[in-house]
Design a protein around this motif. Structure first.
Motif, mmCIF file in Angstrom:
data_model
loop_
_atom_site.group_PDB
_atom_site.id
_atom_site.type_symbol
_atom_site.label_atom_id
_atom_site.label_comp_id
_atom_site.label_asym_id
_atom_site.label_seq_id
_atom_site.Cartn_x
_atom_site.Cartn_y
_atom_site.Cartn_z
ATOM 1 N N UNK A 1 34.129 -56.790 -36.249
ATOM 2 C CA UNK A 1 33.938 -55.369 -35.960
ATOM 3 C C UNK A 1 33.048 -55.176 -34.715
ATOM 4 N N UNK B 1 32.651 -57.313 -32.258
ATOM 5 C CA UNK B 1 33.441 -57.695 -31.076
ATOM 6 C C UNK B 1 34.368 -56.564 -30.675
ATOM 7 N N UNK B 2 34.971 -55.953 -31.692
ATOM 8 C CA UNK B 2 35.936 -54.892 -31.445
ATOM 9 C C UNK B 2 35.284 -53.684 -30.780
ATOM 10 N N UNK C 1 36.111 -58.539 -23.511
ATOM 11 C CA UNK C 1 36.244 -59.888 -22.955
ATOM 12 C C UNK C 1 37.226 -59.948 -21.822
ATOM 13 N N UNK D 1 45.174 -64.293 -21.013
ATOM 14 C CA UNK D 1 45.274 -64.115 -22.461
ATOM 15 C C UNK D 1 45.727 -62.729 -22.876
ATOM 16 N N UNK E 1 48.914 -60.669 -24.720
ATOM 17 C CA UNK E 1 49.928 -61.014 -25.716
ATOM 18 C C UNK E 1 51.302 -60.817 -25.081
ATOM 19 N N UNK E 2 52.034 -61.892 -24.859
ATOM 20 C CA UNK E 2 53.279 -61.784 -24.084
ATOM 21 C C UNK E 2 54.362 -60.967 -24.792
ATOM 22 N N UNK E 3 54.244 -60.798 -26.117
ATOM 23 C CA UNK E 3 55.280 -60.067 -26.844
ATOM 24 C C UNK E 3 55.160 -58.557 -26.637
ATOM 25 N N UNK E 4 53.956 -58.125 -26.191
ATOM 26 C CA UNK E 4 53.705 -56.687 -26.108
ATOM 27 C C UNK E 4 53.766 -56.205 -24.662
ATOM 28 N N UNK F 1 45.812 -52.231 -28.189
ATOM 29 C CA UNK F 1 45.578 -52.907 -29.480
ATOM 30 C C UNK F 1 44.141 -52.842 -30.002
ATOM 31 N N UNK F 2 43.116 -53.219 -29.190
ATOM 32 C CA UNK F 2 41.745 -53.155 -29.739
ATOM 33 C C UNK F 2 41.347 -51.733 -30.115
ATOM 34 N N UNK G 1 43.425 -49.360 -31.224
ATOM 35 C CA UNK G 1 44.092 -49.041 -32.487
ATOM 36 C C UNK G 1 43.387 -49.725 -33.644
ATOM 37 N N UNK G 2 42.913 -50.965 -33.388
ATOM 38 C CA UNK G 2 42.191 -51.709 -34.427
ATOM 39 C C UNK G 2 40.908 -50.973 -34.807
ATOM 40 N N UNK H 1 46.401 -42.631 -32.315
ATOM 41 C CA UNK H 1 47.109 -43.521 -31.398
ATOM 42 C C UNK H 1 47.475 -42.784 -30.111
ATOM 43 N N UNK I 1 41.860 -53.717 -21.078
ATOM 44 C CA UNK I 1 41.781 -53.954 -22.513
ATOM 45 C C UNK I 1 40.322 -54.086 -22.951
#
Lengths: 227, 419
Positions: free
Chosen positions: A84, A86-87, A92, A98, A100-103, A111-112, A114-115, A121, A160
């Protein structure tokens, strides 16, 4: 949040590796990073600067000593709590981007956020687009992360890192893999983050030119801070 | 949670081919499980039905036998009048093999909550006179409409109308084998002689085929009044009372109870047909074993593919953790991934399995032994769908659990620094 509390504060941190041979990497390290400070850590390869950074990042928990992030004792916190922290409080940027290649680029940035779940959103998406535009890559937002160039990837990674308005941005050789033009762009962005957004930055680098232009240089040698 | 589902789906899409292979394994095993068990149980029901449908759960009858306790034994073996029973070759006294007070017993059973139906029967041993030869046989006097309702009589009636038989006197339904021996056609008259010598002419009103050839060569059915007249007995003369229960499993206990209560003999279906239950159990067990092995194999497929996905996605896991996803978030993502594969596979498997069941159900299957069956039997019971789906989900959960736990324990520092 008390503005006089240091963003990051460690006391007497020691870290040893036992595999393959016993190695005392960090020896009684003390360090403070204040709000809005742009700090670089330099030193020879193997001096322990990256090891220190990963302890400060809360990802490495196998150390002795005390670590306070925004006044909170991270050395006593649970793994869930550290995730939490870190989020919410740390951003970083790594040497290799680094993503995410799928997104898509936009989703990587979101992503962070939304987390964290503090904003809807829609709001997170709006903020992510804002950051991408600010970093000059707004037009790349809908591409897949592995379809943009190396310099652009690093800027996506910075966006990010900024999505949750963290207290501190940490970087492990963020310009190590970039040419001088992109290095300049990234440095300018960091400088702006420190000056305009009043975020702290802690960047590990072996590039003396990069280090010279930061507010403070921490030099490490053989597991100790020497300057 | 929705975020985790989105991430799981995105990872799945990135590894679409492997995911489809894994889901295909589940689909195949569920389809086979459903089709196999449906078919096997359909066959079981058919074969069991062959006997069980027509067998009463409890049968009351009165066999003539000598008294269990002879008068001489009442004297005792002690004292001056001591006696020892050495009489052999005792014979039962001359009596009729009927159930005494049958009407009252039937009335009492009719009021019993456990009892579904009470039907009387009258069995007569007869000779069918065909020209100069006689064929031995049995005539069952039955209450035709009740037999239709509770013992599937019409299923075995290959010619003739049950209502016609129920209402008209002096008609008989011959077993197919018996009718062939006698070359009898519907409407023909056959001559029947009872054991005591009375002769009667009966009109052939139908044929039945039980599926057991030996029965069909000796058995015939008639209206119960016809048989009473045949034997020259009064209308309350019955040799058997057949009882069907709501719960088949209560039969042994009830048989014992009725035997003492009404002082008659009683057998239950479990004792009379023990071998059928055993056969059914073994067949069911084998089908379950095969089905479950299929599902476990599919589970290993999922396990392998998930491990592979995790190995290929170590960077992704590391970055998720670095940006604030906890170990349990990562574990949930991969468990979700596994469950999505399981759910998609199970849904596809159900569709395919039910399709297979319908195909099997339409395959022609003609056998002389089973007059009412012309395609393979299938049990479309929802129970198998439920078992298959829940077992598949359990398997995928277990198959996903260990790889997911491994993913949760990935150390991001090691991955990021190791690059």
């Amino acid at each position: 949040m008390n503005t006089t509390t240091p963003v990051l504060h460690v006391e007497k941190v020691n870290r040893s590796f036992h595999d393959p041979v016993d190695l005392h990497v960090l020896k009684d390290v003390d360090l403070r990073v204040e709000r809005g400070e742009f700090v670089s850590i330099t030193g020879k390869s193997g001096c322990g600067k990256s090891t220190l950074l990963y302890i400060l990042s809360t990802m490495d928990t196998d150390y002795s000593g005390e670590l306070y992030i925004d006044g909170e004792a991270a050395h006593q916190a649970s793994k869930e709590r550290l995730a939490r922290i870190r989020n919410e409080k740390i951003g970083f940027v790594f040497q290799f981007h680094y993503l995410l290649p799928e997104f898509s680029v936009l989703h990587n940035v979101m992503l962070p956020g939304l987390k964290l779940g503090m904003k809807s959103s829609g709001e997170v998406e709006h903020r992510a687009m804002e950051l991408l535009h600010e970093l000059g890559i707004g037009d790349q937002a809908l591409k897949k992360a592995n379809q943009v160039s190396g310099g652009q990837k690093q800027r996506v990674a910075i966006a990010r890192a900024l999505i949750n308005d963290p207290l501190i941005i940490m970087g492990d050789e963020p310009t190590g893999n970039l040419d001088s033009q992109n290095t300049g762009i990234v440095f300018d962005i960091f400088r702006r983050i420190a000056n305009e957004h009043r975020r702290s930055l802690l960047i590990v680098t072996h590039d003396p030119d990069f280090a010279k232009r930061t507010d403070r240089i921490i030099e490490m040698d053989d597991g100790r801070i020497v300057r | 949670m929705r975020l985790l589902v989105t991430i799981a789906l995105t990872l799945l899409r990135a590894k679409l081919r492997q995911s489809i292979v894994a889901a295909g394994g589940v689909t195949f095993s569920i389809a086979m499980f459903v089709a196999l068990l449906g078919f096997m149980n359909g066959l079981n029901q058919l074969l069991d039905g062959l006997i069980l449908n027509r067998t009463p759960h409890v049968r009351l009858f009165n066999e003539l036998h000598i008294s269990a306790r002879q008068p001489v034994e009442r004297v005792g073996t002690q004292g001056d009048t001591a006696a020892h029973n050495f009489i052999r070759s005792l014979k039962p006294k001359d009596d009729l093999p009927r159930i005494r007070n049958a009407e009252a017993i039937m009335g009492a059973l009719g009021k019993d909550q456990r009892v579904l139906s009470v039907t009387p029967r009258l069995v007569a041993q007869v000779l069918f006179n065909v020209g100069t030869t006689d064929l031995t046989g049995q005539v069952f006097g039955v209450d035709v409409m009740k037999e239709v309702r509770y013992y599937m009589f019409q299923d075995y009636l290959v010619a003739g109308d049950p209502y016609d038989i129920a209402t008209s006197n002096n008609t008989i339904v011959l077993g197919k084998g018996l009718a062939d021996l006698m070359a009898a056609r519907i409407g023909d008259l056959v001559q029947v002689t009872t054991a005591s010598g009375e002769r009667t002419m009966l009109r052939v009103a139908g044929f039945f085929q039980s599926g057991i050839a030996e029965y069909d060569k000796v058995q015939s059915y008639a209206n119960i009044k016809t048989v009473q007249k045949l034997l020259r007995r009064p209308p309350s003369y019955y040799t058997d009372i057949n009882v069907k229960l709501h719960d088949l499993n209560k039969a042994p206990a009830l048989a014992k109870e009725l035997a003492t209560r009404f002082r008659v003999q009683a057998t239950d279906i479990q004792t009379a047909n023990a071998q059928f239950e055993t056969g059914t159990d073994v067949r069911t067990m084998i089908s379950y074993a095969v089905g479950i092995v299929l599902l476990i194999v599919a589970g290993f497929g999922i396990y392998n593919i998930l491990n592979m996905i995790i190995y290929e996605k170590l960077d992704t896991i590391a970055i998720l953790k670095a940006t604030g996803f906890s170990g349990s978030d990562v574990r949930r993502i991969f468990l979700l991934l596994s469950m999505i594969i399981g759910i998609v596979g199970a849904t596809g498997g159900l569709v395919l399995g039910i399709t297979l069941q319908h195909i099997i159900d339409n395959v022609p299957f003609n056998t002389a032994a089973l007059p009412t069956v012309d395609t393979f039997p299938v049990d479309f019971s929802a129970r198998y769908y439920f078992i298959a789906v829940s077992f598949a989900l359990a398997t995928t959960w277990v198959a996903g659990f260990f790889p997911a736990r491994k993913a949760a324990h990935v150390d991001p520092v090691e991955i990021i620094r190791g690059k």
